[in-house]
Design an enzyme around this catalytic site. Sequence first.
Site, PDB file in Angstrom:
ATOM      1  N   GLU A 502     -10.948 102.277 -33.096  1.00 27.47           N
ATOM      2  CA  GLU A 502     -12.382 102.315 -33.443  1.00 27.47           C
ATOM      3  C   GLU A 502     -12.974 103.717 -33.285  1.00 27.47           C
ATOM      4  O   GLU A 502     -14.032 103.898 -32.695  1.00 27.47           O
ATOM      5  CB  GLU A 502     -13.165 101.274 -32.624  1.00 27.47           C
TER       6      GLU A 502
HETATM    7  C1  LIG Z   1      -3.091  99.388 -31.162  1.00 36.32           C
HETATM    8  C2  LIG Z   1      -3.854  99.768 -32.361  1.00 36.32           C
HETATM    9  C3  LIG Z   1      -4.610  98.829 -33.044  1.00 36.32           C
HETATM   10  C4  LIG Z   1      -5.265  99.173 -34.221  1.00 36.32           C
HETATM   11  N1  LIG Z   1      -5.904  98.202 -34.950  1.00 36.32           N
HETATM   12  C5  LIG Z   1      -6.367  98.526 -36.189  1.00 36.32           C
HETATM   13  C6  LIG Z   1      -6.854  97.511 -37.066  1.00 36.32           C
HETATM   14  O1  LIG Z   1      -6.917  96.334 -36.723  1.00 36.32           O
HETATM   15  N2  LIG Z   1      -7.263  97.873 -38.312  1.00 36.32           N
HETATM   16  C7  LIG Z   1      -7.219  99.167 -38.741  1.00 36.32           C
HETATM   17  O2  LIG Z   1      -7.578  99.431 -39.860  1.00 36.32           O
HETATM   18  N3  LIG Z   1      -6.786 100.162 -37.918  1.00 36.32           N
HETATM   19  C8  LIG Z   1      -6.338  99.875 -36.675  1.00 36.32           C
HETATM   20  N4  LIG Z   1      -5.869 100.864 -35.849  1.00 36.32           N
HETATM   21  C9  LIG Z   1      -5.906 102.235 -36.303  1.00 36.32           C
HETATM   22  C10 LIG Z   1      -6.822 103.149 -35.505  1.00 36.32           C
HETATM   23  O3  LIG Z   1      -8.138 102.956 -35.879  1.00 36.32           O
HETATM   24  C11 LIG Z   1      -6.304 104.571 -35.736  1.00 36.32           C
HETATM   25  O4  LIG Z   1      -5.157 104.712 -34.938  1.00 36.32           O
HETATM   26  C12 LIG Z   1      -7.300 105.621 -35.434  1.00 36.32           C
HETATM   27  O5  LIG Z   1      -8.264 105.640 -36.426  1.00 36.32           O
HETATM   28  C13 LIG Z   1      -6.679 107.012 -35.321  1.00 36.32           C
HETATM   29  O6  LIG Z   1      -5.805 107.271 -36.369  1.00 36.32           O
HETATM   30  P1  LIG Z   1      -4.361 107.883 -36.064  1.00 36.32           P
HETATM   31  O7  LIG Z   1      -3.759 107.110 -34.966  1.00 36.32           O
HETATM   32  O8  LIG Z   1      -3.642 107.967 -37.337  1.00 36.32           O
HETATM   33  O9  LIG Z   1      -4.660 109.332 -35.494  1.00 36.32           O
HETATM   34  P2  LIG Z   1      -4.964 110.638 -36.366  1.00 36.32           P
HETATM   35  O10 LIG Z   1      -6.049 110.366 -37.335  1.00 36.32           O
HETATM   36  O11 LIG Z   1      -3.697 111.198 -36.863  1.00 36.32           O
HETATM   37  O12 LIG Z   1      -5.583 111.591 -35.262  1.00 36.32           O
HETATM   38  C14 LIG Z   1      -4.785 112.304 -34.327  1.00 36.32           C
HETATM   39  C15 LIG Z   1      -5.706 113.009 -33.342  1.00 36.32           C
HETATM   40  O13 LIG Z   1      -6.535 113.945 -34.026  1.00 36.32           O
HETATM   41  C16 LIG Z   1      -7.872 113.732 -33.683  1.00 36.32           C
HETATM   42  N5  LIG Z   1      -8.706 114.079 -34.826  1.00 36.32           N
HETATM   43  C17 LIG Z   1      -8.572 113.690 -36.108  1.00 36.32           C
HETATM   44  N6  LIG Z   1      -9.539 114.238 -36.859  1.00 36.32           N
HETATM   45  C18 LIG Z   1     -10.302 114.986 -36.035  1.00 36.32           C
HETATM   46  C19 LIG Z   1     -11.451 115.811 -36.204  1.00 36.32           C
HETATM   47  N7  LIG Z   1     -12.045 115.989 -37.381  1.00 36.32           N
HETATM   48  N8  LIG Z   1     -11.960 116.417 -35.121  1.00 36.32           N
HETATM   49  C20 LIG Z   1     -11.394 116.261 -33.909  1.00 36.32           C
HETATM   50  N9  LIG Z   1     -10.316 115.509 -33.697  1.00 36.32           N
HETATM   51  C21 LIG Z   1      -9.773 114.878 -34.744  1.00 36.32           C
HETATM   52  C22 LIG Z   1      -7.975 112.273 -33.307  1.00 36.32           C
HETATM   53  O14 LIG Z   1      -9.067 112.054 -32.421  1.00 36.32           O
HETATM   54  C23 LIG Z   1      -6.641 112.053 -32.629  1.00 36.32           C
HETATM   55  O15 LIG Z   1      -6.749 112.429 -31.280  1.00 36.32           O
HETATM   56  C24 LIG Z   1      -5.222 100.521 -34.672  1.00 36.32           C
HETATM   57  C25 LIG Z   1      -4.515 101.475 -33.954  1.00 36.32           C
HETATM   58  C26 LIG Z   1      -3.821 101.122 -32.815  1.00 36.32           C
HETATM   59  C27 LIG Z   1      -3.039 102.169 -32.095  1.00 36.32           C
END
Ligand SMILES: Cc1cc2nc3c(=O)[nH]c(=O)nc-3n(C[C@H](O)[C@H](O)[C@H](O)COP(=O)(O)OP(=O)(O)OC[C@H]3O[C@@H](n4cnc5c(N)ncnc54)[C@H](O)[C@@H]3O)c2cc1C
Length: 825
Positions: A502
């Site tokens: 989220e």
């Molecule tokens: C257990 C689990 C349950 C989930 N459930 C759902 C679900 O039900 N439905 C769904 O759609 N998604 C779900 N997600 C997805 C979740 O919302 C994403 O993991 C999240 O949005 C982050 O994406 P990412 O993990 O690809 O990280 P990335 O987007 O690759 O980010 C990597 C890091 O970079 C940072 N970052 C990225 N952009 C910026 C910026 N502009 N400025 C500063 N920092 C930045 C992030 O904060 C993070 O620390 C789930 C994820 C997990 C792990």
Amino acid sequence: MTALVTTLVAVLAAWALAFAGAPLLVWTAAIGVLLLALKGLGLIGTTAFAIAGTVFVALALLLNLRPLRRAVLTAPIFGVFKKVLPEMSSTEREALEAGDTWWEAEMFRGRPDWNKLIDFKYTALTPEEQSFLDNECEELCKLCDDWKIEFEQKDLPPEAWAYIREKKFLAMLIKKEYGGLGFSANAQSAVVTKLATKSITMAVTVMVPNSLGPGELLMHYGTDQQKKQWLPGLVDGSELPCFGLTGPEVGSDATAMPDLGVVGYGEHEGKKVLGITLNFSKRYITLAPVATVVGLAFKLRDPDGLLGDKSKSEYGITCALVPAKHPGVQIGRRHYPGAAFMNGTIHGKDVFIPVDWIIGGPAMAGKGWRMLVECLSAGRGISLPALGTAAGQTAYRMTGAYGRFRRQFKVSIGKFEGVQEATGRIGGYAYTLEAMRVMTASAVDHCAPSVVTAIAKYHMTELMRKIVTDGMDVMAGKAIQQGPRNFMATAYKATPVAITVEGANILTRNLMIFGQGAIRCHEYVFPEMEAARENDLPAFDKLLFGHIGFSVNRAVRAFTLGLTGARLARSPVDGEMAPYFRDMERFSAALAFCSDLTMGVLGGKLKFLERLSARLGDVLSQLYIASCVAKYYLEGPKTEAELAHARWALDHCLYEIANAFDGFIRNFPVAWARGVMRLVVFPLGNRFKPVSDRVNARVADLILEPNDVRERLSWLVFVNGGEHDPVGRMEHAWKVSQDCEEAYLKFFKLANKGELAGDTVADRLRDAVTRGLMTREEADQADTYDKVRYEVISTDDFSKEYIAGNYDAERAEVIEMAAVRARVA
Ligand SMILES: Cc1cc2nc3c(=O)[nH]c(=O)nc-3n(C[C@H](O)[C@H](O)[C@H](O)COP(=O)(O)OP(=O)(O)OC[C@H]3O[C@@H](n4cnc5c(N)ncnc54)[C@H](O)[C@@H]3O)c2cc1C
């Protein structure tokens, strides 16, 4: 002499007018009076008066006659403003506009109306909600064995799944008119908190359909037909929903998703209908492995204008509901995110759906991002903050009790100063978490606040991380050795989930809190941007001059309050909280001033200077957190124990605010602005210190004692699991200790002095009674205490076969080991 007095009076008057935020007309009149006074007192001659008077009249007319001011002053500024205004994509705009502002706007604007905070009413639980917590939640907790769920079954037991469905746990958010429970946000947050104190997997399973997902989207945007089709199943649990936004290529930047839907005609249920052909790949989707209906986000393209608008082919993000069994939809394999809740992948290849499956119907094509952001704005303030609170409540209750039972060097570890540093923090953070939980959830019941929910999501999950780490450190090996006796390890492993979902925390802190806060909460910035977008010079003119007055007022207020130790600031109450309210008001003015100066100096560049905006976001967040804490204290019993916790939390907030300002000013890229901000924010230097040892020690002592604040801060912990439940075992021991600890300590002292004969506790107790050093009753009590104490400090051990996955082999061995232990004891 007269000249000196007049100068002093003039400076003081100007200061007072600026401090009070006097309007332009009053300033004009005051300067006119000053000129007349100077002439009347003979301090300026006729020629000087004539020159000064002419300049004054010219400026007064220029500034006060709006058409003149617009033409001469504002128009050129307007031109430059429009040029430097950063480009904003429609998705950015939708994200910014989603949701409401609330109390944080008062803190951001630099002159909070404290009455709004004092008059705000927490949402009370209805008798039905309270009964659900006391009965259904208790029952569900009893059905779940966290260790079995996490280690053996990697799923909730079937009876828990059945109970969740039957009792409508998945429909807390769905309104009563559709058959759901229609619980308030505060009640939903209490339910999730309670469940999470027993099992994170159970809490996540329940919270996801109650957060962003098909249920909420349907209620807000669904057509009548869609509501009729889906809501009954979502209510009775025959339908299990999930929501797919994230994919391999897009996480934080979800708007860049490659998942595509193309509008065209196709066949559905034997008929030719207008529909969408979808290709998508989603991952990390919670509940996907068991879902029967998928809420899907994709980008919609209508190359042939079949939706009715020939000029538009790219519609942007759109949401639809697709049955999991629909042809082409493939529910993929499971992920394993460190906890056993269902999470996995979903793929779709040439999946054809009718356009009516778009949530809200074809009219909502392309409105998906706004829908998601709006719903997320509210849900973000409930679910993940509840997980943070659950960790806080459990750590408070369990670390306190363990700190008392566990002795090393013949002393309860909770009494060591080093340990107290951590337990004091646990106490302060647990107080903060509950204060934020109840305030933020109540805010969600009141409106759809988007900034405070982002603050709650970020800070409450970060506090979860800190509090769980402190709990692990204090309980050490007991918390590390996993098994049915462990009540910390699951939370430790699951914390990164709360941090990441989220809105991943780094992004939330660096990009959202201040970025959204500054634009949404500021009295002038967003309207000025709107005026520029609509090319409305008169509106911009009014805003610009209001804005200048606002900035001057906040600068003078911040400087004056800094100079006087906030003594001139207002507090809505007398007593212990008053100095805190005054300091908050001082920093609120400083935030308003620094934000204005920063936006003025850095303009659009600020968007990319995340380290800077994050620190201003920290100031805003801590002002909100401090408001939550002060409010929670004022709404509570106001005992000395409560005050100790509130002091810890508030001292910490103020220190964090001062630190954030310090880091912000130190790293500001423009030298002159650094100087101005340091002078205004810290005219006498930074006098804010970390929480003192004295305040910390008081909280750390209280956490070891049975008292009201302990009950208030752990009221949602599930404690009725019995002696075989890790928390229930500690509860049982804690109750026993109330009656038996005194006798045990008497025995402990005698034994440590070497006055009792025998090698075992039983022998020594017998000796104590025989020699009249303890009564029979005392010896029995000491014995009872010793047994429960030993149970509490015991950890699990397993056969090699069990660890390797042969769970049945273990039962026999566990029974045998228990018998061996009993023989040794
Ligand atoms: C257990 C689990 C349950 C989930 N459930 C759902 C679900 O039900 N439905 C769904 O759609 N998604 C779900 N997600 C997805 C979740 O919302 C994403 O993991 C999240 O949005 C982050 O994406 P990412 O993990 O690809 O990280 P990335 O987007 O690759 O980010 C990597 C890091 O970079 C940072 N970052 C990225 N952009 C910026 C910026 N502009 N400025 C500063 N920092 C930045 C992030 O904060 C993070 O620390 C789930 C994820 C997990 C792990």
